[in-house]
Write an enzyme that holds these catalytic residues in place. Structure first.
Site, short mmCIF file in Angstrom:
data_model
loop_
_atom_site.label_atom_id
_atom_site.label_comp_id
_atom_site.label_asym_id
_atom_site.label_seq_id
_atom_site.Cartn_x
_atom_site.Cartn_y
_atom_site.Cartn_z
N TYR A 145 -5.26 10.37 -21.47
CA TYR A 145 -5.25 9.84 -20.11
C TYR A 145 -6.74 9.02 -19.67
CZ TYR A 145 -5.27 10.24 -15.00
OH TYR A 145 -5.10 10.26 -13.65
N LYS A 149 -6.67 5.16 -18.69
CA LYS A 149 -7.12 4.61 -17.56
C LYS A 149 -8.08 3.60 -17.64
CE LYS A 149 -4.67 6.66 -14.66
NZ LYS A 149 -3.64 6.15 -13.29
P1 NAP Z 1 2.17 12.36 -8.32
O1 NAP Z 1 2.08 13.06 -7.07
O2 NAP Z 1 2.84 13.11 -9.72
O3 NAP Z 1 2.89 11.10 -8.11
C1 NAP Z 1 3.40 10.11 -9.08
C2 NAP Z 1 4.50 9.53 -8.95
O4 NAP Z 1 4.83 8.48 -9.67
C3 NAP Z 1 5.85 10.72 -9.01
O5 NAP Z 1 6.62 10.46 -7.73
C4 NAP Z 1 6.26 10.48 -10.28
O6 NAP Z 1 7.48 11.01 -10.53
C5 NAP Z 1 6.11 8.75 -10.52
N1 NAP Z 1 6.37 8.39 -11.84
C6 NAP Z 1 5.81 9.10 -13.05
N2 NAP Z 1 6.35 8.42 -14.00
C7 NAP Z 1 6.90 7.36 -13.63
C8 NAP Z 1 7.53 6.39 -14.24
N3 NAP Z 1 7.78 6.25 -15.60
N4 NAP Z 1 8.19 5.34 -13.41
C9 NAP Z 1 8.31 5.46 -12.18
N5 NAP Z 1 7.43 6.37 -11.43
C10 NAP Z 1 7.10 7.45 -12.02
O7 NAP Z 1 0.87 11.77 -8.77
P2 NAP Z 1 -0.57 11.42 -8.05
O8 NAP Z 1 -1.75 12.31 -8.32
O9 NAP Z 1 -0.32 11.04 -6.80
O10 NAP Z 1 -0.91 10.35 -8.94
C11 NAP Z 1 -0.82 8.89 -8.64
C12 NAP Z 1 -1.58 7.82 -9.53
O11 NAP Z 1 -3.07 8.29 -9.28
C13 NAP Z 1 -1.67 8.34 -11.04
O12 NAP Z 1 -1.55 6.91 -11.51
C14 NAP Z 1 -2.80 9.09 -11.47
O13 NAP Z 1 -3.18 8.93 -12.65
C15 NAP Z 1 -3.79 8.55 -10.35
N6 NAP Z 1 -4.85 9.42 -10.22
C16 NAP Z 1 -4.57 10.77 -9.50
C17 NAP Z 1 -5.73 11.42 -9.34
C18 NAP Z 1 -5.49 12.89 -8.72
O14 NAP Z 1 -6.67 13.65 -8.58
N7 NAP Z 1 -4.36 13.21 -8.28
C19 NAP Z 1 -7.11 11.11 -9.47
C20 NAP Z 1 -7.25 10.00 -10.35
C21 NAP Z 1 -6.21 8.95 -10.44
P3 NAP Z 1 7.74 12.66 -11.03
O15 NAP Z 1 7.08 13.60 -10.18
O16 NAP Z 1 9.24 12.80 -11.38
O17 NAP Z 1 6.92 12.37 -12.41
#
Ligand code: NAP
Length: 258
Positions: A145, A149
């Site tokens: 990851y 990133k």
């Molecule tokens: P999340 O709640 O899992 O939301 C991500 C969404 O993207 C989900 O609906 C997921 O569907 C969908 N997705 C996954 N793979 C996909 C694909 N191949 N094509 C289209 N859609 C897809 O995650 P989040 O925590 O909000 O994260 C969103 C972004 O922020 C990500 O890039 C993550 O790396 C980044 N981020 C998050 C955090 C944190 O602390 N949460 C911190 C830093 C960065 P499914 O649920 O069906 O997989």
């Protein structure tokens, strides 16, 4: 702001917060996610749901064409779809997981930029915000990851230089720890510790989803018209404090005057 915005991974967490915030700014929002997951958020924000795997070039290309045919030219793209990983030792990190993380988090962002950004370049107008992470800027035990990133941050700067002359801005937002369904699943599984997370941020808490979304809206819109190629942390100070562990960690509030 007006115009059409696309948010990948818009059905959940940070992506859903971005959909709400962009809609509140007056944008028509295309909510793009897997299967029928986008339906609920699209209905909530008065936008349209779209289904595509961001790592599938043919599917995302067809989806981009459909969005523009049905909603009009896309002026804002938020490349948010991503998957996270457990902090595994290299010996425990199998290549299937490594490939999945790089395929969605790196290839997916590249394809979003190439397929939607290419159209923006042709029109000489547009703004892209890629969701990276604080792990793009520090070493962590996230061996798939973190590099994926860091690649997002690198491609953001590269494309900002490439497409600035065509009037297209490309920026990144790097969230700290945000209690989305993805992070909550890691906490529930015992792979992340909420008290350690909060205790390592000077503000003493996790980042709100809307706090990330507000930074995205700022960078996406004309208030950031001179900003391109940056990777903006939204992390409650986690990066600033990362050198403090050697000195015993954060010290809590200094005495206040009554
Ligand atoms: P999340 O709640 O899992 O939301 C991500 C969404 O993207 C989900 O609906 C997921 O569907 C969908 N997705 C996954 N793979 C996909 C694909 N191949 N094509 C289209 N859609 C897809 O995650 P989040 O925590 O909000 O994260 C969103 C972004 O922020 C990500 O890039 C993550 O790396 C980044 N981020 C998050 C955090 C944190 O602390 N949460 C911190 C830093 C960065 P499914 O649920 O069906 O997989």
């Amino acid at each position: 702001m007006g115009g059409v915005a696309v948010v990948t991974g818009g059905a959940s967490g940070i992506g859903a917060a971005c959909c709400r915030a962009l809609a509140a700014e007056g944008m028509a929002v295309a909510v793009l996610d897997l299967g029928d997951r986008a339906d609920a958020v699209a209905a909530e924000v008065g936008g349209r749901p779209y289904s595509a795997d961001v790592s599938d070039e043919a599917a995302l290309s067809a989806c981009a064409a459909r969005i523009e045919a049905e909603m009009g030219p896309v002026s804002v793209l938020v490349n948010n779809a991503g998957i996270i990983q457990a902090p595994l030792r290299p010996s425990a990190l199998d290549m299937k997981l490594w490939d999945d993380v790089v395929r969605v988090d790196q290839r997916g962002v590249w394809l979003g930029c190439a397929l939607f950004g290419g159209r923006m370049v042709g029109r000489r107008r547009g703004s892209i915000v890629n969701i990276a992470s604080i792990v793009s800027l520090r070493a962590t035990p996230l061996h798939a990851y973190g590099p994926a990133k860091a690649a997002v941050a690198a491609m953001t700067a590269n494309l900002a230089a490439e497409w600035g002359p065509a009037g297209v801005r490309v920026n990144a937002v790097s969230p700290g720890f945000v209690q989305t369904p993805a992070l909550q699943a890691e906490i529930d599984a015992g792979r992340r510790d909420l008290s350690l997370i909060s205790g390592s941020a000077p503000l003493g808490r996790t980042v709100g989803m809307d706090e990330v979304a507000q930074a995205v809206v700022f960078l996406a819109g004309d208030r950031a018209s001179a900003i391109t190629g940056v990777n903006l942390p939204v992390d409650c100070g986690w990066l600033a404090a990362s050198g403090w562990a050697t000195y015993g960690g954060l010290r809590g509030p200094e005495g206040a005057n009554a």
